[in-house]
Design a protein around this motif. Structure first.
Motif, mmCIF file in Angstrom:
data_model
loop_
_atom_site.group_PDB
_atom_site.id
_atom_site.type_symbol
_atom_site.label_atom_id
_atom_site.label_comp_id
_atom_site.label_asym_id
_atom_site.label_seq_id
_atom_site.Cartn_x
_atom_site.Cartn_y
_atom_site.Cartn_z
ATOM 1 N N ASP A 23 30.364 47.096 48.146
ATOM 2 C CA ASP A 23 29.874 45.746 48.412
ATOM 3 C C ASP A 23 28.399 45.660 48.045
ATOM 4 O O ASP A 23 27.642 46.612 48.239
ATOM 5 C CB ASP A 23 30.041 45.409 49.900
ATOM 6 C CG ASP A 23 31.503 45.398 50.327
ATOM 7 O OD1 ASP A 23 32.372 45.121 49.470
ATOM 8 O OD2 ASP A 23 31.776 45.675 51.506
ATOM 9 N N SER A 51 27.992 43.516 39.741
ATOM 10 C CA SER A 51 29.169 42.959 39.071
ATOM 11 C C SER A 51 28.821 41.568 38.535
ATOM 12 O O SER A 51 27.811 40.979 38.903
ATOM 13 C CB SER A 51 30.344 42.888 40.046
ATOM 14 O OG SER A 51 30.033 42.010 41.116
ATOM 15 N N TYR A 56 29.636 42.969 44.009
ATOM 16 C CA TYR A 56 29.699 44.432 44.101
ATOM 17 C C TYR A 56 28.554 45.061 43.319
ATOM 18 O O TYR A 56 28.057 44.495 42.362
ATOM 19 C CB TYR A 56 31.027 44.970 43.533
ATOM 20 C CG TYR A 56 32.224 44.489 44.297
ATOM 21 C CD1 TYR A 56 32.578 45.071 45.512
ATOM 22 C CD2 TYR A 56 33.002 43.444 43.818
ATOM 23 C CE1 TYR A 56 33.671 44.616 46.231
ATOM 24 C CE2 TYR A 56 34.094 42.984 44.538
ATOM 25 C CZ TYR A 56 34.424 43.571 45.736
ATOM 26 O OH TYR A 56 35.497 43.115 46.455
ATOM 27 N N SER A 58 27.598 48.832 41.410
ATOM 28 C CA SER A 58 28.060 50.171 41.045
ATOM 29 C C SER A 58 26.818 51.044 40.919
ATOM 30 O O SER A 58 25.857 50.684 40.244
ATOM 31 C CB SER A 58 28.894 50.152 39.767
ATOM 32 O OG SER A 58 28.113 50.297 38.640
ATOM 33 N N ARG A 85 34.094 50.819 47.941
ATOM 34 C CA ARG A 85 35.458 50.477 47.555
ATOM 35 C C ARG A 85 36.096 51.559 46.710
ATOM 36 O O ARG A 85 37.291 51.826 46.834
ATOM 37 C CB ARG A 85 35.471 49.160 46.771
ATOM 38 C CG ARG A 85 34.890 47.998 47.538
ATOM 39 C CD ARG A 85 35.814 47.606 48.666
ATOM 40 N NE ARG A 85 35.229 46.496 49.422
ATOM 41 C CZ ARG A 85 35.395 46.336 50.715
ATOM 42 N NH1 ARG A 85 36.106 47.195 51.404
ATOM 43 N NH2 ARG A 85 34.853 45.333 51.332
#
Length: 88
Positions: A23, A51, A56, A58, A85
């Motif tokens: 998240d 994202s 989100y 990464s 996630r």
């Protein structure tokens, strides 16, 4: 315990990239680095990408790992971080 073949495919120690998707939260990177520091202390500069919708993050971090078990432990611990996630 994970049943991976890292020991057959890699020579240790080596740099191994972990990509943690979670998240979008400003603390995600700090949490990832904190887990890595517990298992492989060092100086880390992870890269963070949001994202397309910004829901989100990464976080990619390269860690010097010393064994198959070391990789598996890091996968497990990183996956247990709140809001994570996936760990790739």
């Amino acid at each position: 315990m994970l049943n991976t073949k890292f020991d057959e495919l890699m020579e240790f120690p080596c740099a191994f990239p972990f990509k943690v998707v979670g998240d979008a939260h400003e603390a995600l990177t700090d949490r990832v680095v904190a887990v890595v520091q517990r298992h492989a202390p060092g100086d880390y500069s992870p890269t963070v990408k949001a994202s397309s919708k910004g829901s989100y993050y990464s976080v990619t971090i390269r860690v010097t790992v010393t064994s198959k078990d070391h990789i598996e432990t890091l996968y497990t611990e990183l996956a247990n971080i709140e809001g994570v996630r996936r760990v790739l």
